[in-house]
Design an enzyme around this catalytic site. Structure first.
Site, PDB file in Angstrom:
ATOM      1  N   LYS A 107       0.813  -1.221   0.000  1.00 39.28           N
ATOM      2  CA  LYS A 107       0.000   0.000   0.000  1.00 39.28           C
ATOM      3  C   LYS A 107       0.846   1.271   0.000  1.00 39.28           C
ATOM      4  CE  LYS A 107      -4.217  -1.916   1.996  1.00 39.28           C
ATOM      5  NZ  LYS A 107      -3.901  -3.362   2.165  1.00 39.28           N
TER       6      LYS A 107
HETATM    7  C1  LIG Z   1      -4.647  -4.390   1.583  1.00 38.89           C
HETATM    8  C2  LIG Z   1      -3.953  -5.685   1.498  1.00 38.89           C
HETATM    9  C3  LIG Z   1      -4.370  -6.714   0.633  1.00 38.89           C
HETATM   10  C4  LIG Z   1      -5.628  -6.608  -0.203  1.00 38.89           C
HETATM   11  O1  LIG Z   1      -5.513  -5.710  -1.266  1.00 38.89           O
HETATM   12  P1  LIG Z   1      -6.824  -5.224  -2.046  1.00 38.89           P
HETATM   13  O2  LIG Z   1      -6.343  -4.228  -3.028  1.00 38.89           O
HETATM   14  O3  LIG Z   1      -7.718  -4.599  -0.996  1.00 38.89           O
HETATM   15  O4  LIG Z   1      -7.461  -6.414  -2.661  1.00 38.89           O
HETATM   16  C5  LIG Z   1      -3.613  -7.874   0.559  1.00 38.89           C
HETATM   17  N1  LIG Z   1      -2.517  -8.038   1.326  1.00 38.89           N
HETATM   18  C6  LIG Z   1      -2.090  -7.088   2.186  1.00 38.89           C
HETATM   19  C7  LIG Z   1      -0.886  -7.351   3.006  1.00 38.89           C
HETATM   20  C8  LIG Z   1      -2.783  -5.887   2.309  1.00 38.89           C
HETATM   21  O5  LIG Z   1      -2.350  -4.956   3.175  1.00 38.89           O
END
Ligand SMILES: *Cc1c(COP(=O)(O)O)cnc(C)c1O
Length: 431
Positions: A107
């Site tokens: 993210k």
């Molecule tokens: C947010 C997150 C996801 C999921 O991603 P999306 O875009 O919401 O499908 C998967 N793994 C981790 C470690 C995350 O922080």
């Protein structure tokens, strides 16, 4: 580029307004009016480009009319100043490690790009100050806090459930200071989320503070996730097999960005949506019925989502044609037992440490490859295993080393404000 609301195609916005608002006034998600195809030569020559150039070409059609080249290049180079290695694990299986950023979570990319874009619009315009208000169950908060740290004109307020995030995650939220405030909520994640939603609807607050969110519904957080797939392709281009990506999915923003990249011409054959027990999309792919349900807790908790907010974008990408979606997307769901078992196996056989989310991605890929011939598969490792230390160490039966950045973090002083209810939050925001 213009964006329309998925609730009402006649509601049109530019990029700036889509970023500032997050959601359209009719509560629809924004979607670009046109998906630009990149020329075949771009992919044929991709080995000649650096990371920033690749990203610039991918995102330019969606933002360039509103962010001048010089600023866009700066935003991109700030966003991507770490590595995105594709690591070969075993025959036909690679891991795309997205966890080398400042908070060790994928993210980081979306959060930094959004911070850069919003900061740009504030600097050049008359938006005034903006408060980014977010609830986090763990990874979002750290990435947003770090991404927005020191961006002028933006205050960030993060609500997190007391005692419910990991120690590392809490430090990432509470040790930054400056324009970042962490509110420690006596309650669970859903309480945080509820309070944030209430604040957005509270005109007494919005009269004096301009609020925006920073979750993956925001186009400036969603679209830059395309970069991962372009950067991975650069490393995978010499594979003579068809390519498939397996994406551990929660709100489906990441995988949807990958599918956008494919629509732009990226030579990827298929995608696997890897789910934990929260299997709304897996069920949809089996039955064509989309039935949202309450989330259930798992060890891959960033994917504990019962009604994925970005799935509607995937439907739109394929004009709601189920048979078209099926040609590109497979979905599988796995429980915690399978997740722990595969973390143990992959460590024993290949010496590779998966985090619980990457492990679900690995499982999805493994299943896909059993059922389909002629593919090279890559799963996305979305978080560093140390962020989920307890379940990882228990599964693999050894201690794992903390990176230096994390060791330093654990020595920093935690600063947070305790809040017990909505009135406390309102009081803070009105002050
Ligand atoms: C947010 C997150 C996801 C999921 O991603 P999306 O875009 O919401 O499908 C998967 N793994 C981790 C470690 C995350 O922080």
């Amino acid at each position: 580029m213009k964006y329309f609301s998925l609730n009402d195609r006649n509601h049109i916005s530019n990029f700036e307004n889509a970023v500032v608002r997050g959601l359209a006034p009719d509560k629809g998600l924004y979607f670009p009016k046109k998906i630009e195809k990149l020329p075949a030569s771009f992919f044929a020559e991709i080995h000649q480009f650096g990371k920033n150039e690749i990203a610039y070409n991918a995102i330019k059609p969606y933002v360039a009319e509103e962010i001048p080249d010089y600023d866009l290049e700066k935003i991109i180079s700030n966003t991507l100043d770490f590595e995105f290695p594709v690591v070969n694990i075993e025959e036909n299986i690679s891991s795309l490690e997205l966890y080398h950023g400042p908070t060790l979570a994928f993210k980081d990319v979306g959060a930094r790009f959004m911070a850069g874009s919003l900061g740009h619009f504030i600097k050049k315009g008359n938006l005034g100050n903006i408060t980014v208000l977010v609830a986090t169950s763990g990874d979002t908060g750290g990435a947003v806090a770090t991404g927005f740290l020191g961006v002028e004109g933006i205050d960030v307020v993060i609500l997190y459930p007391k005692g419910k995030v990991s120690q590392i995650q809490e430090r990432q939220l509470t040790t930054l200071g400056k324009n970042i405030t962490a509110l420690e909520v006596a309650g669970v994640f859903d309480d945080c989320q509820r309070m944030v939603k209430q604040a957005f609807l509270d005109s007494e607050i919005t009269k004096i503070r301009k609020l925006t969110s920073a979750n993956s519904i925001n186009v400036a957080r969603w679209l830059p996730q395309m970069f991962y797939y372009f950067l991975a392709y650069q490393q995978l281009r010499e594979q003579d097999k068809k390519l498939v990506f397996s994406v551990p999915s929660g709100n489906f923003g990441n995988i949807c960005a990958g599918m956008m990249a494919r629509e732009m011409g990226l030579p990827v054959d298929r995608f696997v949506a890897a789910n934990n027990a929260n299997d709304t999309v897996t069920k949809f792919m089996e039955t064509e019925n989309y039935e949202p349900k309450p989330s259930v807790p798992t060890i891959s908790n960033a994917m504990d989502v019962g009604d994925p907010s970005n799935f509607i974008r995937i439907l739109n990408l394929f004009k709601n044609e189920y048979t078209e979606i099926k040609k590109v997307l497979s979905a599988y769901s796995f429980d915690d037992e399978a997740t722990k078992r595969v973390m143990k196996e992959v460590y024993a056989e290949n010496g590779y440490v998966l985090d619980p989310h990457g492990a679900v991605g690995y499982l999805g890929l493994q299943k896909f490859l059993k059922e389909h011939e002629g593919y090279h598969g890559t799963f996305l490792e979305t978080a560093h295993p140390v962020k989920f230390l307890d379940s990882v160490e228990e599964a693999i039966g050894t201690r794992i080393k903390l990176p230096a950045s994390i060791k330093n973090l654990m020595h920093k002083e935690k600063i947070s404000l305790q809040i017990n209810n909505y009135e406390d939050l309102k009081g803070y925001l009105m002050d």
